[in-house]
Design a protein around this motif. Structure first.
Motif, PDB file in Angstrom:
ATOM      1  N   SER A 250     -13.714  79.167  -4.161  1.00  0.00           N
ATOM      2  CA  SER A 250     -14.536  78.495  -4.734  1.00  0.00           C
ATOM      3  C   SER A 250     -15.089  77.215  -4.119  1.00  0.00           C
ATOM      4  O   SER A 250     -14.932  76.114  -4.918  1.00  0.00           O
ATOM      5  CB  SER A 250     -14.116  78.286  -6.251  1.00  0.00           C
ATOM      6  OG  SER A 250     -15.440  77.838  -7.008  1.00  0.00           O
ATOM      7  N   PRO A 251     -15.773  77.299  -3.187  1.00  0.00           N
ATOM      8  CA  PRO A 251     -16.027  76.094  -2.626  1.00  0.00           C
ATOM      9  C   PRO A 251     -17.544  75.353  -3.251  1.00  0.00           C
ATOM     10  O   PRO A 251     -18.672  76.077  -3.002  1.00  0.00           O
ATOM     11  CB  PRO A 251     -16.619  76.732  -0.772  1.00  0.00           C
ATOM     12  CG  PRO A 251     -17.101  78.002  -1.057  1.00  0.00           C
ATOM     13  CD  PRO A 251     -16.118  78.472  -2.331  1.00  0.00           C
ATOM     14  N   TRP A 252     -17.050  74.254  -3.853  1.00  0.00           N
ATOM     15  CA  TRP A 252     -18.272  73.324  -4.628  1.00  0.00           C
ATOM     16  C   TRP A 252     -18.841  72.688  -3.688  1.00  0.00           C
ATOM     17  O   TRP A 252     -20.032  72.466  -3.780  1.00  0.00           O
ATOM     18  CB  TRP A 252     -17.761  72.821  -5.736  1.00  0.00           C
ATOM     19  CG  TRP A 252     -18.652  72.498  -6.920  1.00  0.00           C
ATOM     20  CD1 TRP A 252     -18.609  73.140  -8.049  1.00  0.00           C
ATOM     21  CD2 TRP A 252     -19.575  71.334  -6.761  1.00  0.00           C
ATOM     22  NE1 TRP A 252     -19.541  72.529  -8.976  1.00  0.00           N
ATOM     23  CE2 TRP A 252     -20.184  71.463  -8.228  1.00  0.00           C
ATOM     24  CE3 TRP A 252     -20.026  70.645  -6.030  1.00  0.00           C
ATOM     25  CZ2 TRP A 252     -20.963  70.704  -8.678  1.00  0.00           C
ATOM     26  CZ3 TRP A 252     -21.026  69.521  -6.262  1.00  0.00           C
ATOM     27  CH2 TRP A 252     -21.409  69.833  -7.707  1.00  0.00           C
ATOM     28  N   ALA A 253     -18.284  72.099  -2.675  1.00  0.00           N
ATOM     29  CA  ALA A 253     -18.832  71.287  -1.719  1.00  0.00           C
ATOM     30  C   ALA A 253     -18.393  71.267  -0.235  1.00  0.00           C
ATOM     31  O   ALA A 253     -17.156  71.531  -0.301  1.00  0.00           O
ATOM     32  CB  ALA A 253     -18.507  69.707  -2.056  1.00  0.00           C
ATOM     33  N   ALA A 254     -19.129  71.073   0.865  1.00  0.00           N
ATOM     34  CA  ALA A 254     -18.741  71.330   2.349  1.00  0.00           C
ATOM     35  C   ALA A 254     -19.213  70.023   3.054  1.00  0.00           C
ATOM     36  O   ALA A 254     -20.669  69.923   2.959  1.00  0.00           O
ATOM     37  CB  ALA A 254     -18.900  72.583   3.009  1.00  0.00           C
ATOM     38  N   ILE A 264     -13.578  70.417   2.468  1.00  0.00           N
ATOM     39  CA  ILE A 264     -14.157  71.612   1.528  1.00  0.00           C
ATOM     40  C   ILE A 264     -13.313  71.150   0.243  1.00  0.00           C
ATOM     41  O   ILE A 264     -12.152  71.198  -0.021  1.00  0.00           O
ATOM     42  CB  ILE A 264     -13.913  72.856   2.037  1.00  0.00           C
ATOM     43  CG1 ILE A 264     -14.673  73.235   3.323  1.00  0.00           C
ATOM     44  CG2 ILE A 264     -14.480  73.704   0.885  1.00  0.00           C
ATOM     45  CD1 ILE A 264     -14.016  74.405   3.913  1.00  0.00           C
ATOM     46  N   THR A 265     -14.089  71.215  -0.915  1.00  0.00           N
ATOM     47  CA  THR A 265     -13.520  71.221  -2.234  1.00  0.00           C
ATOM     48  C   THR A 265     -13.814  72.596  -2.954  1.00  0.00           C
ATOM     49  O   THR A 265     -14.847  72.984  -3.136  1.00  0.00           O
ATOM     50  CB  THR A 265     -14.609  70.030  -3.153  1.00  0.00           C
ATOM     51  OG1 THR A 265     -14.474  68.851  -2.613  1.00  0.00           O
ATOM     52  CG2 THR A 265     -13.913  69.793  -4.316  1.00  0.00           C
ATOM     53  N   ASP A 266     -12.529  72.815  -3.299  1.00  0.00           N
ATOM     54  CA  ASP A 266     -12.403  74.285  -3.874  1.00  0.00           C
ATOM     55  C   ASP A 266     -12.199  73.806  -5.467  1.00  0.00           C
ATOM     56  O   ASP A 266     -11.104  73.626  -5.564  1.00  0.00           O
ATOM     57  CB  ASP A 266     -11.322  74.966  -3.353  1.00  0.00           C
ATOM     58  CG  ASP A 266     -11.057  76.411  -3.998  1.00  0.00           C
ATOM     59  OD1 ASP A 266     -11.570  76.700  -5.055  1.00  0.00           O
ATOM     60  OD2 ASP A 266     -10.278  76.990  -3.436  1.00  0.00           O
ATOM     61  N   THR A 302     -16.623  67.136  -6.055  1.00  0.00           N
ATOM     62  CA  THR A 302     -16.842  66.628  -4.796  1.00  0.00           C
ATOM     63  C   THR A 302     -15.846  65.665  -4.225  1.00  0.00           C
ATOM     64  O   THR A 302     -15.053  64.882  -5.127  1.00  0.00           O
ATOM     65  CB  THR A 302     -18.150  66.122  -4.582  1.00  0.00           C
ATOM     66  OG1 THR A 302     -18.160  64.833  -5.510  1.00  0.00           O
ATOM     67  CG2 THR A 302     -19.254  66.904  -5.132  1.00  0.00           C
ATOM     68  N   ALA A 303     -15.802  65.336  -2.930  1.00  0.00           N
ATOM     69  CA  ALA A 303     -14.910  64.196  -2.376  1.00  0.00           C
ATOM     70  C   ALA A 303     -15.585  63.474  -1.333  1.00  0.00           C
ATOM     71  O   ALA A 303     -16.613  64.128  -0.557  1.00  0.00           O
ATOM     72  CB  ALA A 303     -13.512  64.950  -1.681  1.00  0.00           C
ATOM     73  N   THR A 304     -15.255  62.237  -1.193  1.00  0.00           N
ATOM     74  CA  THR A 304     -16.159  61.455  -0.110  1.00  0.00           C
ATOM     75  C   THR A 304     -15.246  60.743   0.624  1.00  0.00           C
ATOM     76  O   THR A 304     -14.074  60.402   0.201  1.00  0.00           O
ATOM     77  CB  THR A 304     -17.028  60.133  -0.970  1.00  0.00           C
ATOM     78  OG1 THR A 304     -17.993  60.941  -1.876  1.00  0.00           O
ATOM     79  CG2 THR A 304     -17.301  59.249  -0.059  1.00  0.00           C
TER      80      THR A 304
END
Length: 367
Positions: A250-254, A264-266, A302-304
């Motif tokens: 479930s990739p919310w962000a790449a 990638i945030t799953d 998300t991740a930064t």
């Protein structure tokens, strides 16, 4: 000597003396402003011409989570850890934080949701609001807006992701049937790219809402697109030929990192994974890697990645029951936990403003 020239020389001499006394290197100050341009424009948000409520603002009542208690002795410096631009899906107010205080807010009513936000080097802010995307100035004037189709009985559309490309262009993905990746020149109004993206047939139970979240245009000129509802991340070239793909639940962000890997945030599995171009995992952080006292009450969306190698995770926090932001080192040591529900709402996206790089230059901002 001309009196005006004498006065100017006197002023320059006083500035030089003050710099010598305070140890301020004016050359270094200019250098810092050029490498962290968002910090150089923060004074525009507190200027006398900034209204309490802009013409397009509407009240965003806070929820019961404002009663949340901040635990004692959390790692880091609370709101003073980083200057930041902050939004969350579950609260319709945007926050600008500096020196441990909220210095500016922007409210957008009680509907829809924030998912992506950017401060540009000129101080303007670009954001998605699910049913529209807009760019506003520090004094809360709308300079550009693109609305989705919300009319009953028609092709309903949504926007959850955006990215500035220079100061003139905006890339976004519009969920719909079909979904589209679009690049608009906001100065001319011209649509420069419009390309249909694949989607599941028929759409899953949550319809178009679950199609796409955070897509990014890379420094290499490619499009990195996480298919939230289809369980994969795909990278396309300028002609939308597929050049890379990675399957994940479930990739919310790449996000394409400066080292060439992809972060990638799953959301479904509550993990953030850094993979190389061969699809090998080079770093991974799971929700239960956090000590129980700092554990996120809702999965990170998300991740930064910061310039020092640390990673910041966002969380909607389950209405005040857990942290909103957590920062960890590459070896997974927790250095900052933000849990302040009296001041802020949930966290979906954060931009750290003193991290170097011009935000609208693709690849310079790892958020």
């Amino acid at each position: 000597m001309n009196p005006k020239l004498r006065f100017l020389l006197a002023v320059l001499l006083m500035v030089g003396i003050a710099a010598a006394i305070t140890g301020c290197d004016t050359t270094e100050s200019v250098k810092r402003a050029s490498t962290t341009p968002c910090m150089a424009v923060l004074n525009r948000f507190t200027a006398a011409n900034v209204p309490a409520m802009g013409p397009d603002e509407s009240p965003s009542p806070a929820g019961k989570w404002t009663n949340g208690i901040t635990p004692a002795n959390l790692p880091g410096n609370g709101l003073a850890q980083h200057p930041m631009l902050y939004v969350g899906e579950n609260y319709d107010k945007m926050f600008l934080v500096n020196n441990g205080k909220v210095i500016w807010t922007y409210s957008t009513g009680t509907d829809y949701e924030y998912d992506d936000v950017w401060m540009l080097s000129n101080g303007n802010i670009l954001f998605t609001r699910m049913q529209y995307i807009a760019e506003i100035t520090p004094d809360k004037k709308t300079v550009w807006r693109y609305d989705c189709n919300t009319a009953p009985g028609t092709n309903h559309t949504e926007i959850h992701t955006c990215q500035p490309i220079g100061l003139d262009k905006v890339m976004f993905v519009m969920n719909g049937l079909p979904p589209k990746l679009i690049v608009v020149n906001i100065k001319t109004g011209a649509t420069e790219v419009e390309h249909d993206l694949p989607f599941s047939q028929p759409p899953k139970a949550n319809g178009i809402h679950g199609q796409f979240r955070r897509a990014r245009y890379t420094a290499q000129g490619t499009y990195l697109v996480p298919f939230l509802g289809m369980g994969l991340v795909v990278e396309y070239d300028q002609n939308f030929n597929e050049i890379w793909r990675y399957k994940i639940k479930s990739p919310w962000a790449a996000l394409r990192l400066k080292n060439g890997n992809t972060l990638i945030t799953d959301e479904a599995d509550n993990l953030t994974r850094e993979v190389n171009h061969q699809g090998e995992t080079v770093w991974e952080f799971k929700g239960d890697d956090l000590p129980e006292t700092y554990r996120l009450a809702s999965a990170s969306q998300t991740a930064t990645r910061l310039v020092n190698g640390n990673t910041i995770f966002t969380s909607r926090g389950n209405n005040g029951k857990g942290p909103q932001l957590v920062e960890v080192t590459p070896d997974k040591q927790v250095v900052w936990v933000l849990q302040d529900w009296k001041t802020l709402g949930s966290a979906t996206a954060v931009q750290i403003l003193d991290d170097p790089g011009i935000p609208e230059n693709p690849g310079e901002s790892e958020h």
